[in-house]
Motif scaffolding. Structure first.
Motif, mmCIF file in Angstrom:
data_model
loop_
_atom_site.group_PDB
_atom_site.id
_atom_site.type_symbol
_atom_site.label_atom_id
_atom_site.label_comp_id
_atom_site.label_asym_id
_atom_site.label_seq_id
_atom_site.Cartn_x
_atom_site.Cartn_y
_atom_site.Cartn_z
ATOM 1 N N UNK A 112 4.623 -8.752 -6.707
ATOM 2 C CA UNK A 112 5.238 -7.794 -7.218
ATOM 3 C C UNK A 112 6.401 -7.354 -6.531
ATOM 4 N N UNK A 113 6.423 -7.343 -5.261
ATOM 5 C CA UNK A 113 7.450 -6.751 -4.348
ATOM 6 C C UNK A 113 7.228 -7.537 -2.924
ATOM 7 N N UNK A 114 8.371 -7.798 -2.077
ATOM 8 C CA UNK A 114 8.245 -8.185 -0.765
ATOM 9 C C UNK A 114 9.039 -7.355 0.039
ATOM 10 N N UNK A 115 8.644 -7.346 1.283
ATOM 11 C CA UNK A 115 9.409 -6.438 2.193
ATOM 12 C C UNK A 115 9.257 -6.827 3.672
ATOM 13 N N UNK A 116 9.761 -5.940 4.655
ATOM 14 C CA UNK A 116 9.756 -6.201 5.989
ATOM 15 C C UNK A 116 9.102 -5.094 6.638
ATOM 16 N N UNK A 117 8.386 -5.063 7.588
ATOM 17 C CA UNK A 117 8.117 -4.039 8.518
ATOM 18 C C UNK A 117 8.447 -4.469 9.905
ATOM 19 N N UNK A 118 8.489 -3.608 10.908
ATOM 20 C CA UNK A 118 8.706 -3.843 12.317
ATOM 21 C C UNK A 118 7.986 -3.132 13.168
ATOM 22 N N UNK A 119 7.650 -3.729 14.413
ATOM 23 C CA UNK A 119 6.869 -2.834 15.388
ATOM 24 C C UNK A 119 7.527 -3.125 16.621
ATOM 25 N N UNK A 120 8.087 -2.181 17.497
ATOM 26 C CA UNK A 120 8.803 -2.142 18.858
ATOM 27 C C UNK A 120 7.429 -2.212 19.794
ATOM 28 N N UNK A 121 7.876 -2.548 21.049
ATOM 29 C CA UNK A 121 6.820 -2.280 21.941
ATOM 30 C C UNK A 121 6.624 -0.802 22.197
ATOM 31 N N UNK A 122 5.202 -0.467 22.018
ATOM 32 C CA UNK A 122 4.786 0.947 22.270
ATOM 33 C C UNK A 122 5.313 1.724 21.154
ATOM 34 N N UNK A 123 5.676 1.229 20.089
ATOM 35 C CA UNK A 123 6.179 2.195 18.881
ATOM 36 C C UNK A 123 5.232 1.718 17.632
ATOM 37 N N UNK A 124 5.208 2.784 16.894
ATOM 38 C CA UNK A 124 4.290 2.427 15.496
ATOM 39 C C UNK A 124 4.940 1.415 14.714
ATOM 40 N N UNK A 125 4.411 0.850 13.808
ATOM 41 C CA UNK A 125 4.781 -0.115 12.740
ATOM 42 C C UNK A 125 5.615 0.701 11.604
ATOM 43 N N UNK A 126 6.671 0.272 11.358
ATOM 44 C CA UNK A 126 7.532 1.183 10.336
ATOM 45 C C UNK A 126 8.106 0.232 9.445
ATOM 46 N N UNK A 127 8.497 0.881 8.398
ATOM 47 C CA UNK A 127 9.084 0.205 7.116
ATOM 48 C C UNK A 127 10.439 -0.190 7.553
ATOM 49 N N UNK A 128 11.020 -1.521 7.046
ATOM 50 C CA UNK A 128 12.428 -1.890 7.283
ATOM 51 C C UNK A 128 13.136 -1.720 5.847
ATOM 52 N N UNK A 129 12.709 -2.746 5.028
ATOM 53 C CA UNK A 129 13.400 -2.859 3.756
ATOM 54 C C UNK A 129 12.312 -3.693 2.803
ATOM 55 N N UNK A 130 12.495 -3.507 1.514
ATOM 56 C CA UNK A 130 11.716 -4.171 0.400
ATOM 57 C C UNK A 130 12.415 -4.580 -0.711
ATOM 58 N N UNK A 131 12.028 -5.299 -1.692
ATOM 59 C CA UNK A 131 12.784 -5.728 -2.771
ATOM 60 C C UNK A 131 11.605 -6.060 -3.955
ATOM 61 N N UNK A 132 11.919 -5.627 -5.189
ATOM 62 C CA UNK A 132 10.939 -5.697 -6.115
ATOM 63 C C UNK A 132 11.312 -7.096 -6.679
#
Length: 128
Positions: A32-52
């Protein structure tokens, strides 16, 4: 079983561009949708972008809006993330995700509980 595989990561200088790809394989799969998350060293995982998947609606976090562009090729079951004007703060492992639940709106993209499948991640390193 659905498998997501990211590619295109690497090491670049500040101001450079990269394009990440994510290809889905396995059983017949229509997300239904796809997206990207990222996680830097010592950081929380965060949403980057997504597309339906059906109506091409895109969503971006404020930190990447205007610099990153998400797109997808349904025929190839592939999603892309074009990243321009990369900065050292963009250094992270980038994960591809796919969601199959009926959920719309930004809140369905920036929260991990609405995503079912995750790729192993690809490292992006930006040097100053």
């Amino acid at each position: 079983q659905v498998r997501l595989v990211e590619s295109g990561g690497g090491s670049v200088q500040a101001g450079d561009s990269l394009r990440l790809s994510c290809t889905a394989s396995g059983r017949t799969f229509t997300p239904k949708r796809m997206g990207w998350f990222r996680q830097g060293l010592g950081k929380e995982r965060e949403f980057v972008a997504g597309i339906s998947w059906n109506d091409y609606i895109t969503y971006y976090s404020d930190t990447v809006k205007g610099r990153f562009t998400v797109a997808r090729d349904n025929a190839k079951n592939t999603m892309y993330l074009q990243m321009n004007s990369l900065q050292p703060d963009d250094t992270a492992v980038y994960y591809c995700l796919a969601g199959v639940s009926d959920c719309t709106g930004y809140g369905c993209y920036d929260a991990t509980q609405f995503w079912k499948y995750w790729g192993p991640g690809t490292q992006v390193t930006v040097s100053s």
